[in-house]
Design an enzyme around this catalytic site. Sequence first.
Site, PDB file in Angstrom:
ATOM      1  N   LEU A 228       0.791  -1.350  -0.069  1.00 15.18           N
ATOM      2  CA  LEU A 228       0.025  -0.054   0.196  1.00 15.18           C
ATOM      3  C   LEU A 228       0.687   1.276   0.166  1.00 15.18           C
ATOM      4  O   LEU A 228       0.391   2.327  -0.313  1.00 15.18           O
ATOM      5  CB  LEU A 228      -1.083   0.013   1.323  1.00 15.18           C
TER       6      LEU A 228
ATOM      7  N   ASN B 284     -11.547   0.399  17.567  1.00 18.48           N
ATOM      8  CA  ASN B 284     -11.809   1.079  18.757  1.00 18.48           C
ATOM      9  C   ASN B 284     -10.670   1.911  19.597  1.00 18.48           C
ATOM     10  O   ASN B 284     -10.968   2.795  20.469  1.00 18.48           O
ATOM     11  CB  ASN B 284     -12.368  -0.038  19.754  1.00 18.48           C
ATOM     12  N   HIS B 285      -9.482   1.712  19.316  1.00 18.57           N
ATOM     13  CA  HIS B 285      -8.417   2.340  19.839  1.00 18.57           C
ATOM     14  C   HIS B 285      -8.612   3.982  19.378  1.00 18.57           C
ATOM     15  O   HIS B 285      -7.463   4.480  20.028  1.00 18.57           O
ATOM     16  CB  HIS B 285      -7.012   1.555  19.229  1.00 18.57           C
TER      17      HIS B 285
ATOM     18  N   TYR C  24      -0.963   3.536  16.976  1.00 16.92           N
ATOM     19  CA  TYR C  24      -1.927   2.739  16.066  1.00 16.92           C
ATOM     20  C   TYR C  24      -3.193   3.577  16.054  1.00 16.92           C
ATOM     21  O   TYR C  24      -3.805   3.671  14.978  1.00 16.92           O
ATOM     22  CB  TYR C  24      -1.946   1.322  16.709  1.00 16.92           C
TER      23      TYR C  24
ATOM     24  N   LYS D  38      -5.220   5.413  12.880  1.00 24.02           N
ATOM     25  CA  LYS D  38      -6.578   5.201  12.197  1.00 24.02           C
ATOM     26  C   LYS D  38      -7.339   6.271  12.519  1.00 24.02           C
ATOM     27  O   LYS D  38      -8.359   6.853  11.715  1.00 24.02           O
ATOM     28  CB  LYS D  38      -7.262   4.137  13.231  1.00 24.02           C
TER      29      LYS D  38
ATOM     30  N   CYS E 239     -12.554  -8.377  16.965  1.00 22.69           N
ATOM     31  CA  CYS E 239     -13.445  -9.516  15.984  1.00 22.69           C
ATOM     32  C   CYS E 239     -12.485 -10.705  16.071  1.00 22.69           C
ATOM     33  O   CYS E 239     -11.321 -10.988  15.465  1.00 22.69           O
ATOM     34  CB  CYS E 239     -13.658  -8.953  14.714  1.00 22.69           C
TER      35      CYS E 239
ATOM     36  N   ARG F  87     -12.580  -7.560  29.261  1.00 22.75           N
ATOM     37  CA  ARG F  87     -12.959  -6.306  28.236  1.00 22.75           C
ATOM     38  C   ARG F  87     -13.373  -6.730  27.100  1.00 22.75           C
ATOM     39  O   ARG F  87     -14.328  -6.107  26.532  1.00 22.75           O
ATOM     40  CB  ARG F  87     -11.393  -5.973  27.854  1.00 22.75           C
TER      41      ARG F  87
HETATM   42  P1  NAI Z   1      -4.222  -8.588  10.198  1.00 19.23           P
HETATM   43  O1  NAI Z   1      -2.785  -7.946  10.938  1.00 19.23           O
HETATM   44  O2  NAI Z   1      -4.248  -9.987  10.348  1.00 19.23           O
HETATM   45  O3  NAI Z   1      -4.230  -8.353   8.390  1.00 19.23           O
HETATM   46  C1  NAI Z   1      -4.100  -7.053   8.174  1.00 19.23           C
HETATM   47  C2  NAI Z   1      -3.200  -7.424   6.567  1.00 19.23           C
HETATM   48  O4  NAI Z   1      -2.754  -6.218   6.205  1.00 19.23           O
HETATM   49  C3  NAI Z   1      -1.995  -8.484   6.885  1.00 19.23           C
HETATM   50  O5  NAI Z   1      -2.282  -9.275   5.901  1.00 19.23           O
HETATM   51  C4  NAI Z   1      -0.953  -7.517   6.476  1.00 19.23           C
HETATM   52  O6  NAI Z   1       0.055  -8.226   5.577  1.00 19.23           O
HETATM   53  C5  NAI Z   1      -1.552  -6.275   5.548  1.00 19.23           C
HETATM   54  N1  NAI Z   1      -0.614  -5.224   5.385  1.00 19.23           N
HETATM   55  C6  NAI Z   1      -0.007  -4.724   6.236  1.00 19.23           C
HETATM   56  N2  NAI Z   1       0.913  -3.748   5.697  1.00 19.23           N
HETATM   57  C7  NAI Z   1       0.534  -3.756   4.457  1.00 19.23           C
HETATM   58  C8  NAI Z   1       1.078  -2.905   3.336  1.00 19.23           C
HETATM   59  N3  NAI Z   1       2.023  -1.884   3.551  1.00 19.23           N
HETATM   60  N4  NAI Z   1       0.444  -3.150   2.121  1.00 19.23           N
HETATM   61  C9  NAI Z   1      -0.393  -4.087   1.885  1.00 19.23           C
HETATM   62  N5  NAI Z   1      -1.009  -4.871   2.940  1.00 19.23           N
HETATM   63  C10 NAI Z   1      -0.362  -4.738   4.315  1.00 19.23           C
HETATM   64  O7  NAI Z   1      -5.435  -7.876  10.952  1.00 19.23           O
HETATM   65  P2  NAI Z   1      -6.662  -8.211  11.008  1.00 19.23           P
HETATM   66  O8  NAI Z   1      -7.260  -8.569  12.284  1.00 19.23           O
HETATM   67  O9  NAI Z   1      -7.343  -8.990   9.829  1.00 19.23           O
HETATM   68  O10 NAI Z   1      -7.635  -6.897  11.059  1.00 19.23           O
HETATM   69  C11 NAI Z   1      -7.761  -6.093   9.705  1.00 19.23           C
HETATM   70  C12 NAI Z   1      -8.139  -4.307   9.974  1.00 19.23           C
HETATM   71  O11 NAI Z   1      -8.987  -4.271  10.836  1.00 19.23           O
HETATM   72  C13 NAI Z   1      -6.956  -3.836  10.341  1.00 19.23           C
HETATM   73  O12 NAI Z   1      -6.718  -2.725   9.444  1.00 19.23           O
HETATM   74  C14 NAI Z   1      -7.116  -3.557  11.623  1.00 19.23           C
HETATM   75  O13 NAI Z   1      -6.485  -2.463  12.061  1.00 19.23           O
HETATM   76  C15 NAI Z   1      -8.660  -3.426  11.808  1.00 19.23           C
HETATM   77  N6  NAI Z   1      -9.196  -3.883  13.098  1.00 19.23           N
HETATM   78  C16 NAI Z   1      -9.111  -5.455  13.344  1.00 19.23           C
HETATM   79  C17 NAI Z   1      -9.740  -5.652  14.631  1.00 19.23           C
HETATM   80  C18 NAI Z   1      -9.903  -7.078  14.999  1.00 19.23           C
HETATM   81  O14 NAI Z   1     -10.540  -7.480  15.827  1.00 19.23           O
HETATM   82  N7  NAI Z   1      -9.473  -8.163  14.053  1.00 19.23           N
HETATM   83  C19 NAI Z   1      -9.869  -4.630  15.768  1.00 19.23           C
HETATM   84  C20 NAI Z   1      -9.941  -3.219  15.214  1.00 19.23           C
HETATM   85  C21 NAI Z   1      -9.282  -3.054  14.058  1.00 19.23           C
END
Ligand code: NAI
Length: 263
Positions: A51, A111-112, A135, A139, A165, A173
């Site tokens: 990205l 939520n952060h 972080y 966001k 999620c 929490r």
């Molecule tokens: P995750 O860390 O498993 O997935 C994020 C993906 O983004 C990874 O596969 C990573 O390789 C990719 N990524 C990182 N840097 C990148 C770059 N420069 N270019 C392209 N891709 C890149 O996280 P998850 O749990 O799947 O979360 C997805 C989104 O939801 C994230 O943005 C996270 O901040 C947000 N989120 C998730 C929560 C949860 O409970 N899972 C809670 C709050 C927010």
Amino acid sequence: MIKRLLVTGAGGRLGHLLREPLKGSAEILRLSDIIDISPSRPGEEVVRCDLADRAAVDTLARNCDMILHLGAISGEASFDALIQANFLGTYNLYEAARKAGVRRILFASTNHVIGFHPVGEGLDDRSERRPDSLYGVSKCFGEDLSRLYYDKFGLETACLRIGSCFEAPKDRRTLSTWLSPRDFLSLVRKLIGAPVIGHLVLYGVSANRDAWWSNAHADFLGWEPQDTSEPYREKIERREGQPAGGSHYQGGRLATKGIVGKR
Ligand code: NAI
């Protein structure tokens, strides 16, 4: 049905979870990540893309109607790392979307962005943001950028302040912040299908007894979470004992932890 939905961060946890169920929401899913994703199946396109690479992101967004923007560093990290993936990456994506005429982005916020509010305080979309980490700040930037792109260019965004999620809540929490995968999927589907959303801030949270967040302003969407953390309460409370030990802040450990790289 929309023609093409781009999913960034498709190789991550939530991306995996949505890969199959999102078929049927778009004729073609364009799945992208900086890491390898398993090869494309019928109805999919797989594109590896950082990205932070502006030219590559411009190409990535072409011919897409909507974007589910999950790609990011998904927890606390150094500022230098967040600058690339979360700040620059999100800017590149919005610019690419604008140039490509994308109609709507579902932005995975967190939520952060409100994590320094005390546990128990009720919040809605107008509550002050109080990020609990770099972080969270990254966001907040995404949320503000999306507002700019809506006001200036009419590019719609739903900022999804996702709670926690996972398959199941893990601790006291997350009894409040849990978003079941099923509820996440139904929320994403509603947001893809809604005729107009404008600029929306939503909390991604299931119908938990002690949830702190309200989505009353978004009743028009007709999204009703089906799951609740209650069935997990007894086991978690037995394991953790009385609430005294937990963090005082909604963001939990991220609020009380230092800044990465600083003493
Ligand atoms: P995750 O860390 O498993 O997935 C994020 C993906 O983004 C990874 O596969 C990573 O390789 C990719 N990524 C990182 N840097 C990148 C770059 N420069 N270019 C392209 N891709 C890149 O996280 P998850 O749990 O799947 O979360 C997805 C989104 O939801 C994230 O943005 C996270 O901040 C947000 N989120 C998730 C929560 C949860 O409970 N899972 C809670 C709050 C927010």
